[in-house]
Scaffold this active site. Structure first.
Site, PDB file in Angstrom:
ATOM      1  N   GLY A   7       0.871  -1.165   0.000  1.00  0.00           N
ATOM      2  CA  GLY A   7       0.000   0.000   0.000  1.00  0.00           C
ATOM      3  C   GLY A   7       0.911   1.219   0.000  1.00  0.00           C
ATOM      4  O   GLY A   7       1.615   1.468   0.989  1.00  0.00           O
ATOM      5  N   ALA A   8       0.946   1.914  -1.143  1.00  0.00           N
ATOM      6  CA  ALA A   8       1.808   3.104  -1.224  1.00  0.00           C
ATOM      7  C   ALA A   8       0.966   4.375  -1.127  1.00  0.00           C
ATOM      8  O   ALA A   8       1.346   5.433  -1.613  1.00  0.00           O
ATOM      9  CB  ALA A   8       2.599   3.075  -2.534  1.00  0.00           C
ATOM     10  N   GLY A   9      -0.203   4.232  -0.501  1.00  0.00           N
ATOM     11  CA  GLY A   9      -1.093   5.383  -0.323  1.00  0.00           C
ATOM     12  C   GLY A   9      -0.593   6.290   0.778  1.00  0.00           C
ATOM     13  O   GLY A   9       0.611   6.322   1.088  1.00  0.00           O
ATOM     14  N   VAL A  11      -0.885   6.344   4.129  1.00  0.00           N
ATOM     15  CA  VAL A  11      -0.220   5.769   5.300  1.00  0.00           C
ATOM     16  C   VAL A  11       1.055   5.008   4.905  1.00  0.00           C
ATOM     17  O   VAL A  11       2.095   5.141   5.554  1.00  0.00           O
ATOM     18  CB  VAL A  11      -1.186   4.843   6.084  1.00  0.00           C
ATOM     19  CG1 VAL A  11      -0.465   4.159   7.240  1.00  0.00           C
ATOM     20  CG2 VAL A  11      -2.376   5.636   6.602  1.00  0.00           C
ATOM     21  N   GLY A  12       0.972   4.223   3.830  1.00  0.00           N
ATOM     22  CA  GLY A  12       2.133   3.443   3.400  1.00  0.00           C
ATOM     23  C   GLY A  12       3.323   4.336   3.058  1.00  0.00           C
ATOM     24  O   GLY A  12       4.462   4.069   3.467  1.00  0.00           O
ATOM     25  N   ARG A  88     -14.513   2.343  11.412  1.00  0.00           N
ATOM     26  CA  ARG A  88     -13.469   1.484  10.843  1.00  0.00           C
ATOM     27  C   ARG A  88     -14.054   0.122  10.465  1.00  0.00           C
ATOM     28  O   ARG A  88     -13.629  -0.506   9.512  1.00  0.00           O
ATOM     29  CB  ARG A  88     -12.340   1.301  11.857  1.00  0.00           C
ATOM     30  CG  ARG A  88     -11.568   2.594  12.159  1.00  0.00           C
ATOM     31  CD  ARG A  88     -10.557   2.366  13.277  1.00  0.00           C
ATOM     32  NE  ARG A  88      -9.759   3.539  13.596  1.00  0.00           N
ATOM     33  CZ  ARG A  88     -10.091   4.458  14.515  1.00  0.00           C
ATOM     34  NH1 ARG A  88     -11.221   4.354  15.183  1.00  0.00           N
ATOM     35  NH2 ARG A  88      -9.289   5.480  14.768  1.00  0.00           N
ATOM     36  N   ASN A  95     -11.624  -4.645   2.760  1.00  0.00           N
ATOM     37  CA  ASN A  95     -10.252  -4.825   3.257  1.00  0.00           C
ATOM     38  C   ASN A  95      -9.905  -6.266   3.626  1.00  0.00           C
ATOM     39  O   ASN A  95      -8.743  -6.664   3.523  1.00  0.00           O
ATOM     40  CB  ASN A  95     -10.002  -3.879   4.436  1.00  0.00           C
ATOM     41  CG  ASN A  95      -9.848  -2.441   3.959  1.00  0.00           C
ATOM     42  OD1 ASN A  95      -9.888  -2.183   2.751  1.00  0.00           O
ATOM     43  ND2 ASN A  95      -9.680  -1.514   4.874  1.00  0.00           N
ATOM     44  N   SER A 119      -4.077  -1.897   8.154  1.00  0.00           N
ATOM     45  CA  SER A 119      -5.383  -1.739   7.512  1.00  0.00           C
ATOM     46  C   SER A 119      -6.515  -1.973   8.509  1.00  0.00           C
ATOM     47  O   SER A 119      -6.425  -2.841   9.371  1.00  0.00           O
ATOM     48  CB  SER A 119      -5.528  -2.741   6.358  1.00  0.00           C
ATOM     49  OG  SER A 119      -4.414  -2.677   5.507  1.00  0.00           O
ATOM     50  N   ASP A 148      -2.767   5.454  19.028  1.00  0.00           N
ATOM     51  CA  ASP A 148      -3.777   5.971  19.959  1.00  0.00           C
ATOM     52  C   ASP A 148      -3.118   6.531  21.216  1.00  0.00           C
ATOM     53  O   ASP A 148      -3.579   7.525  21.779  1.00  0.00           O
ATOM     54  CB  ASP A 148      -4.771   4.851  20.327  1.00  0.00           C
ATOM     55  CG  ASP A 148      -5.474   4.297  19.089  1.00  0.00           C
ATOM     56  OD1 ASP A 148      -5.641   5.051  18.120  1.00  0.00           O
ATOM     57  OD2 ASP A 148      -5.839   3.108  19.095  1.00  0.00           O
ATOM     58  N   ARG A 151      -1.791   9.910  20.459  1.00  0.00           N
ATOM     59  CA  ARG A 151      -2.893  10.888  20.462  1.00  0.00           C
ATOM     60  C   ARG A 151      -3.329  11.206  21.891  1.00  0.00           C
ATOM     61  O   ARG A 151      -3.698  12.347  22.204  1.00  0.00           O
ATOM     62  CB  ARG A 151      -4.069  10.332  19.640  1.00  0.00           C
ATOM     63  CG  ARG A 151      -3.751  10.336  18.153  1.00  0.00           C
ATOM     64  CD  ARG A 151      -4.857   9.726  17.321  1.00  0.00           C
ATOM     65  NE  ARG A 151      -4.568   9.914  15.899  1.00  0.00           N
ATOM     66  CZ  ARG A 151      -5.109   9.190  14.926  1.00  0.00           C
ATOM     67  NH1 ARG A 151      -5.979   8.232  15.209  1.00  0.00           N
ATOM     68  NH2 ARG A 151      -4.799   9.430  13.669  1.00  0.00           N
ATOM     69  N   HIS A 175      -8.884  -1.007  18.509  1.00  0.00           N
ATOM     70  CA  HIS A 175      -8.608   0.246  17.799  1.00  0.00           C
ATOM     71  C   HIS A 175      -9.889   0.720  17.111  1.00  0.00           C
ATOM     72  O   HIS A 175     -10.045   0.620  15.899  1.00  0.00           O
ATOM     73  CB  HIS A 175      -7.485   0.000  16.779  1.00  0.00           C
ATOM     74  CG  HIS A 175      -7.122   1.200  15.974  1.00  0.00           C
ATOM     75  ND1 HIS A 175      -6.619   2.357  16.537  1.00  0.00           N
ATOM     76  CD2 HIS A 175      -7.194   1.438  14.638  1.00  0.00           C
ATOM     77  CE1 HIS A 175      -6.397   3.237  15.569  1.00  0.00           C
ATOM     78  NE2 HIS A 175      -6.744   2.715  14.410  1.00  0.00           N
TER      79      HIS A 175
END
Ligand code: NAI
Length: 308
Positions: A7-9, A11-12, A88, A95, A119, A148, A151, A175
């Site tokens: 996944g190079a989106g 996040v990746g 999610r 997914n 994911s 988390d 955060r 999560h």
């Protein structure tokens, strides 16, 4: 160390960027299904090497898993992110198929790999990857609690008016917006319980803001966040690379710990060269125990959707 990021989106690519900048990996391979996308992201990132001062090499491939052969660590970020208003859990239909196939492809090329699942719904995707690959449980790690907790620390430091480095705190449990269990009674500011500084109302506000931390960003961004998720993943990979025995809350396959079995959920773990080297059972108060048990029920309910 060789690290594959599938996944190079958003996040990746952020994972790859932070791993490269921290400069502990020899080789980072980005994989995506979109033609040319991973190659493009890899080239763009490689053109920051002289600017950011790292020696890791980053390459990309459109689905050629032979390029990932003999990876030490693989991070799965492939799949769709949520849009504002979505949970999610709603991502499971798409997914699950992606994560299962990707995990099987990774194992075929790298039988000794440690897999980090990102994911969503992450706890269920971690459980699915564990079942699909049959990997020993130390080699399947779900990334959620590290993010988390970051955060949580952001919210604590904001309320206390102090630097984040003065604050320690952990979020365990699933999560998800309802499943997270921020351990406010155990959070500290320079070893002093934060409960000594914050009113009950402030504490509750911090807990709630932490639990909807991802949703808040999704509303602002129109999609889910990527900087802090990428940074959190890079810290887990670094702990493996450096065998640092650092403790993070991660989604781990439980077998009786915390009275829970046959699910992956966020608990404190020690991360070293073997992945999850120990699940740490901290003493929980009655309220924390009840919240973790309820969270586990929620995760199991989502796991149940895998068979439908
Ligand atoms: P994105 O849409 O920017 O990137 C996902 C990438 O996966 C796309 O480039 C897509 O082409 C690729 N992809 C889809 N199917 C694939 C396949 N079979 N093989 C290889 N690549 C494939 O999404 P983003 O924002 O990067 O989020 C990725 C996932 O991470 C989402 O499920 C999101 O919910 C989750 N996430 C989890 C976090 C956590 O703390 N665990 C934090 C943030 C996001």
């Amino acid at each position: 160390m060789k690290v594959t990021v599938v996944g190079a989106g958003a996040v990746g690519a952020s994972c790859a960027e932070y791993i490269a900048i921290k400069d502990f990996a020899d080789e980072i391979v980005l994989v995506d299904i979109k033609e040319g996308f991973a190659e493009g992201k890899a080239m763009d990132l490689m053109q920051t090497a002289s600017l950011n001062g790292f020696d890791s090499t980053i390459t990309g491939t459109t689905g050629d898993y032979t390029k990932t052969a003999n990876s030490d660590v693989a991070v799965i970020t492939s799949g769709i992110p949520r849009k504002p208003g979505m949970t999610r859990e709603e991502l499971i239909g798409i997914n699950a198929g992606i994560v299962k196939t990707v995990a099987e492809n990774l194992i075929a090329q790298s039988p000794n790999v440690i897999i980090i699942v990102v994911s969503n719904p992450m706890d269920t995707m971690t459980y699915l990857a564990a079942k699909a690959t049959g990997l020993p449980k130390n080699r399947i790690i779900g990334m959620g609690g590290a993010l988390d907790s970051a955060r949580f620390k952001y919210r604590l430091a904001e309320a206390l008016g102090c630097p984040q480095s003065d604050v320690a705190g952990m979020v365990i449990g699933g999560h998800s917006d309802t499943g997270m269990v921020p351990l406010i009674a155990k959070a500290t500011r320079n070893s002093v319980p934060v409960t000594e500084f914050l009113s009950a109302e402030q504490q509750e506000e911090i807990v709630q803001a932490t639990k909807v931390g991802g949703a808040t960003l999704t509303k602002l961004l129109g999609t889910s966040a990527w900087y802090a998720p990428g940074a959190a993943v890079s810290e887990l990979v670094k702990a493996i690379a450096l065998d640092s025995k650092k403790m993070f809350p991660c989604s781990a396959l439980l077998d009786g710990e915390y009275g829970l079995s046959d699910l992956c959920i966020g608990v404190p773990v020690i991360i070293g060269k073997n992945g999850i080297e120990q699940i740490v059972e901290v003493a929980l108060n009655e309220d924390e125990k009840a919240k973790l048990t309820a969270s586990a029920e929620g995760v199991k309910k989502t796991n149940g959707l895998l068979t439908q």
